[in-house]
Design a protein around this motif. Structure first.
Motif, PDB file in Angstrom:
ATOM      1  N   LYS A   1     -28.267  21.155   1.380  1.00  0.00           N
ATOM      2  CA  LYS A   1     -29.200  22.224   0.994  1.00  0.00           C
ATOM      3  C   LYS A   1     -30.621  21.877   1.423  1.00  0.00           C
ATOM      4  O   LYS A   1     -31.483  22.743   1.471  1.00  0.00           O
TER       5      LYS A   1
ATOM      6  N   ASN B   1     -32.936  28.528   7.333  1.00  0.00           N
ATOM      7  CA  ASN B   1     -32.935  28.754   5.884  1.00  0.00           C
ATOM      8  C   ASN B   1     -32.529  27.523   5.075  1.00  0.00           C
ATOM      9  O   ASN B   1     -32.007  27.651   3.975  1.00  0.00           O
ATOM     10  N   THR B   2     -32.732  26.345   5.643  1.00  0.00           N
ATOM     11  CA  THR B   2     -32.485  25.093   4.934  1.00  0.00           C
ATOM     12  C   THR B   2     -33.837  24.482   4.586  1.00  0.00           C
ATOM     13  O   THR B   2     -34.760  24.503   5.396  1.00  0.00           O
ATOM     14  N   LEU B   3     -33.941  23.942   3.385  1.00  0.00           N
ATOM     15  CA  LEU B   3     -35.186  23.273   2.989  1.00  0.00           C
ATOM     16  C   LEU B   3     -35.388  22.020   3.838  1.00  0.00           C
ATOM     17  O   LEU B   3     -34.425  21.281   4.085  1.00  0.00           O
TER      18      LEU B   3
ATOM     19  N   LEU C   1     -36.630  23.716  -6.238  1.00  0.00           N
ATOM     20  CA  LEU C   1     -36.588  24.531  -5.022  1.00  0.00           C
ATOM     21  C   LEU C   1     -35.155  24.904  -4.648  1.00  0.00           C
ATOM     22  O   LEU C   1     -34.888  26.028  -4.227  1.00  0.00           O
ATOM     23  N   ILE C   2     -34.230  23.980  -4.796  1.00  0.00           N
ATOM     24  CA  ILE C   2     -32.832  24.249  -4.474  1.00  0.00           C
ATOM     25  C   ILE C   2     -32.262  25.295  -5.437  1.00  0.00           C
ATOM     26  O   ILE C   2     -31.534  26.196  -5.026  1.00  0.00           O
ATOM     27  N   LYS C   3     -32.616  25.199  -6.704  1.00  0.00           N
ATOM     28  CA  LYS C   3     -32.132  26.160  -7.705  1.00  0.00           C
ATOM     29  C   LYS C   3     -32.626  27.576  -7.424  1.00  0.00           C
ATOM     30  O   LYS C   3     -31.947  28.558  -7.679  1.00  0.00           O
ATOM     31  N   GLU C   4     -33.861  27.685  -6.874  1.00  0.00           N
ATOM     32  CA  GLU C   4     -34.440  28.981  -6.570  1.00  0.00           C
ATOM     33  C   GLU C   4     -33.675  29.731  -5.485  1.00  0.00           C
ATOM     34  O   GLU C   4     -33.746  30.932  -5.395  1.00  0.00           O
ATOM     35  N   ARG C   5     -32.968  28.993  -4.643  1.00  0.00           N
ATOM     36  CA  ARG C   5     -32.290  29.617  -3.486  1.00  0.00           C
ATOM     37  C   ARG C   5     -30.989  30.187  -3.858  1.00  0.00           C
ATOM     38  O   ARG C   5     -30.092  30.045  -4.306  1.00  0.00           O
TER      39      ARG C   5
END
Length: 146
Positions: free
Chosen positions: A109, A126-128, A142-146
């Protein structure tokens, strides 16, 4: 979720009972050394979800670039790294995905330490991405927001 894994020689077996928090790809110079390649993929899990079912892990530790302590837990027979942990944040384990039974089923992610990645590494859209190491709480948010 019930996931299993083991070391390369089979002396260590483990089970994960719980949610995987995130999957990350790291290109830091220490991961270059661990993988004998260009980086490692890691799954973040709650330490209470990790259960060793066979064998005993050995521990080695070092200081990281940020000044944190990084403990590496590994098989004493084959040397295969199983997970890393910061003793100041013991609730999160950074499990090496290559030891999972179905390691090909995990997609990162986020990609970390891109400043140390080879130029040929291609990051999916679209990868952080991070040039260095973000704070863990910020990364998980940030990962949870996606």
């Amino acid at each position: 979720m019930n996931v299993t894994g083991q070391c390369q020689c089979g002396a260590i077996h483990y089970q994960i009972k719980g949610e995987l928090l995130a999957t990350l790809m790291c290109y830091c110079t220490e991961c270059h050394k661990v993988s004998a390649g260009y980086g490692t993929m890691t799954v973040l899990i709650d330490q209470h979800d990790f259960h060793l079912t066979k064998g005993a892990l050995k521990v080695w530790q070092r200081s990281s670039d940020s000044g944190n302590i990084n403990r590496a837990y590994f098989c004493g027979d084959c040397g295969n790294r199983i997970y890393h942990q910061n003793p100041n944040k013991p609730d999160i384990i950074r499990l090496k995905t290559g030891t999972l039974a179905n390691s090909a089923n995990y997609t990162p992610k986020a990609h970390l330490w891109l400043k140390s990645a080879p130029d040929w590494v291609l990051i999916p859209k679209n990868t952080l991405t991070f040039q260095t190491q973000p704070l863990l709480a910020d990364l998980l948010a940030l990962i949870k927001e996606r």
